[in-house]
Structures are given as structure tokens and as C-alpha cells.
Design an enzyme around this catalytic site. Structure first.
Site, PDB file in Angstrom:
ATOM      1  CG  HIS A  37       5.778  -1.493  -3.434  1.00 39.38           C
ATOM      2  ND1 HIS A  37       5.681  -0.449  -4.324  1.00 39.38           N
ATOM      3  CD2 HIS A  37       4.541  -1.649  -2.914  1.00 39.38           C
ATOM      4  CE1 HIS A  37       4.439  -0.015  -4.352  1.00 39.38           C
ATOM      5  NE2 HIS A  37       3.716  -0.713  -3.505  1.00 39.38           N
ATOM      6  CG  ASP A 149      -0.820   3.047   2.375  1.00 43.51           C
ATOM      7  OD1 ASP A 149      -1.384   4.061   1.953  1.00 43.51           O
ATOM      8  OD2 ASP A 149      -0.021   2.390   1.688  1.00 43.51           O
ATOM      9  CB  SER A 185       2.138   3.636  -7.204  1.00 39.34           C
ATOM     10  OG  SER A 185       2.733   2.553  -6.529  1.00 39.34           O
ATOM     11  NE  ARG A 186      -3.893   6.842  -6.001  1.00 38.99           N
ATOM     12  CZ  ARG A 186      -4.288   5.850  -5.198  1.00 38.99           C
ATOM     13  NH1 ARG A 186      -3.647   5.626  -4.053  1.00 38.99           N
ATOM     14  NH2 ARG A 186      -5.316   5.081  -5.520  1.00 38.99           N
TER      15      ARG A 186
HETATM   16  O1  PAF Z   1      -1.416  -0.840   0.075  1.00 38.14           O
HETATM   17  C1  PAF Z   1      -1.798  -1.320  -1.017  1.00 38.14           C
HETATM   18  O2  PAF Z   1      -1.092  -1.285  -2.030  1.00 38.14           O
HETATM   19  C2  PAF Z   1      -3.177  -1.958  -1.095  1.00 38.14           C
HETATM   20  O3  PAF Z   1      -4.106  -1.264  -0.355  1.00 38.14           O
HETATM   21  C3  PAF Z   1      -3.175  -3.443  -0.725  1.00 38.14           C
HETATM   22  C4  PAF Z   1      -2.813  -3.666   0.730  1.00 38.14           C
HETATM   23  C5  PAF Z   1      -2.196  -4.206  -1.610  1.00 38.14           C
HETATM   24  C6  PAF Z   1      -4.562  -4.042  -0.947  1.00 38.14           C
HETATM   25  O4  PAF Z   1      -4.960  -3.940  -2.271  1.00 38.14           O
END
Ligand code: PAF
Length: 281
Positions: A37, A149, A185-186
Site C-alpha cells: 500500500h 490483485d 494483509s492476510r
Molecule cells: O484491493 C483492495 O484492498 C480492495 O479490493 C479495494 C480495491 C480497496 C476495494 O475494497
């Protein structure tokens, strides 16, 4: 750095910035922020006058038996990280503020049905809905998503194109731990033994990359990756697949840009990883 919890106060701030002619970047997150992030927020900081981070564990993207309740949360830590990178605003709403008996949802067909969409049939409807809502609330010029993702990123790009959002979507590279595990995060769910076992995902990525670079067809690449995962007793494959990078449909030959993606259970924790391969045509 400002923290807002309501849509109206967020909009008020956005209106002021727009009046001043400032550009706005958005990093949508579910919190429990890690270096992955941080890399999105840093990129957003470099490219925009104002940086908005949303921290919202979105209930509509979790299936009935998934980890919504257990999903890790630490808003104090998240806000300290955002502030240290120079974010200007965190939007941190409650579910009632975002959904308030909502009946309208956004669904992207076809791209959502494969890969993670098979095991998590309502997931991308929830993701598209919350991202569309965040886009409407924040009205960013640019929005930042991680390539970890990869299916989510492809779906959001398609949603933006199909629904004519005037927003540039920026995909940022996967950030890994020193030993290769993709940041997530998991990962916090893993015990010591599982944490070691989880390295099989990265080993499978490396095996897949080697097989694709050697010119193997999809079936051989997949077999090479499956063998790596199957050698790890704590791992169970959910899927490993090679798909067209745009349509997310499986390909037999690597004759176009492809995404090789997998989801693997390590104990009860479902982890994902992937790599892209561009043929350069
Ligand atoms: O990738 C994520 O953390 C989530 O899927 C998102 C894009 C914030 C939507 O809730």
C-alpha cells in the site's frame, strides 16, 4: 492530514481542492496497510497535488463464509503510515455511511467469472460497486491499484472504460518480502510453519516464468507450477491459470499478453500471486 468519515465532509473538501484547480489521486484500501500500500501512496504522492487514501473494509466483497469479521484492522497504524508518506486525507467511513440500504450495484460480466471469481462469486461485484462509489465521492484524476490483485485491476480498468469514468487507472508492481512472499494483509493469518510453506507461491511464480520464457505452452507451464505447489504439504491449489491479459479468458498458447495467476490455500488462509508475460506484439 485530515480524516473524514462521512461522504458529505469528504465531498466538501474535494470541492475546495477542485476549485483551486488541484489534481487529486485516490488510493482505495481496506486498511491494515503494508509496504505494498505504501508504494501505491508514494506513487500517488509523486503524481498528484492532493492524495486521498480510503480505508474501508468493504462488506459487499466478502462471501458469507469469508473473513469479513476477522479481517485485520488497525486504523491508528494506518493513519500514521499515511501521514508519514504525506497523504492529505483519509476517508474512513462506516458500512452504514457507504451502503445505507443500497440496492444499486455494479457488475462486470465475463472478466469476473474466471480465476478468483469462481471461488468468490460475489467478490468482484462488491469490489466494482465500492470502487465506483469511491470514484463518485472523491472524483480523482488518478487512482492506484496493486498488480498483486491483477484480476481486480483488469476489471476496474474495464469498468472505467465501459462506464466512462474520466479517471486514469495506475497499476503498481507487486511488493514482496525479502524471501519472495507477496505482501498481503492476510499474511498476518499465517503461523510460523504456514509462513514458510507460503513461499511455495513465489517458487511457483519463478517456475512458471522460467517455463514461459523457455517457450512452453500453457499446459506445461501450469504443470511446472502445480508440481511446486503439490510438493508443499500445507498447500492446496484453488486455481492456477493462464489467461488473456485483457479478457481474463484461459489461453492454450502463450501467443499474446497473458496473466498467469493462482490462488493457493495455506492451511485455512487463501493467498494469491501472479505474473504477467508480454509477447510484445
Ligand atoms: O484491493 C483492495 O484492498 C480492495 O479490493 C479495494 C480495491 C480497496 C476495494 O475494497
Amino acid at each position: 492530514m485530515k480524516v473524514t468519515t462521512t461522504i458529505s465532509e469528504t465531498r466538501e473538501q474535494i470541492r475546495e481542492w477542485k476549485k483551486e484547480g488541484l489534481t487529486i489521486g485516490l488510493v482505495p484500501t481496506m486498511g491494515y496497510l503494508h509496504e505494498g500500500h505504501a508504494s501505491l501512496i508514494e506513487k500517488c504522492r509523486q503524481e498528484n497535488d492532493r492524495v486521498v487514501v480510503s480505508v474501508f473494509v468493504n462488506p459487499t466483497q466478502f462471501g458469507p463464509n469469508e473473513d469479513l469479521e476477522d479481517y485485520p484492522r488497525d486504523f491508528g497504524r494506518d493513519s500514521a503510515l499515511c501521514e508519514s508518506i504525506g497523504a492529505d486525507l483519509i476517508f474512513h467511513p462506516e458500512p452504514e455511511e457507504m451502503y445505507d440500504h443500497a440496492c444499486a450495484f455494479v457488475n462486470i460480466h465475463t472478466l469476473s467469472e474466471n480465476l478468483c471469481g469462481k471461488t468468490r462469486p460475489i467478490h468482484f461485484k462488491g469490489v466494482c460497486t465500492v470502487v465506483a462509489k469511491l470514484f463518485n465521492i472523491v472524483q480523482p484524476d488518478n487512482a492506484y491499484f496493486g498488480q498483486k490483485d491483477a484480476q481486480q485491476l483488469a476489471i476496474i480498468k474495464k469498468m472505467v472504460k465501459d462506464l466512462n469514468f474520466d479517471i486514469r487507472i495506475v497499476g503498481c508492481p507487486i511488493v514482496r518480502e525479502a524471501d519472495g512472499l507477496a505482501k498481503s494483509s492476510r499474511n498476518t493469518y499465517l503461523n510460523e510453519e504456514e509462513r514458510k510453506a507460503a513461499l511455495c507461491l513465489h517458487r511457483a511464480v519463478l517456475a512458471g516464468q522460467e517455463a514461459i520464457s523457455a517457450g512452453c505452452e500453457s499446459a506445461q507451464v501450469l504443470r511446472a507450477m502445480e508440481q511446486v505447489i503439490e510438493a508443499e504439504p500445507l498447500a492446496k491449489i484453488d486455481y492456477i491459470s493462464i489467461v488473456d491479459a485483457l479478457t481474463m479468458q484461459p489461453v492454450e498458447k502463450v501467443d499474446r499478453d497473458v496473466l498467469t495467476a493462482m490462488a493457493v490455500y495455506i492451511g485455512k488462509t487463501r493467498l494469491i500471486d501472479n505474473f504477467s508475460y508480454e509477447v510484445g506484439i
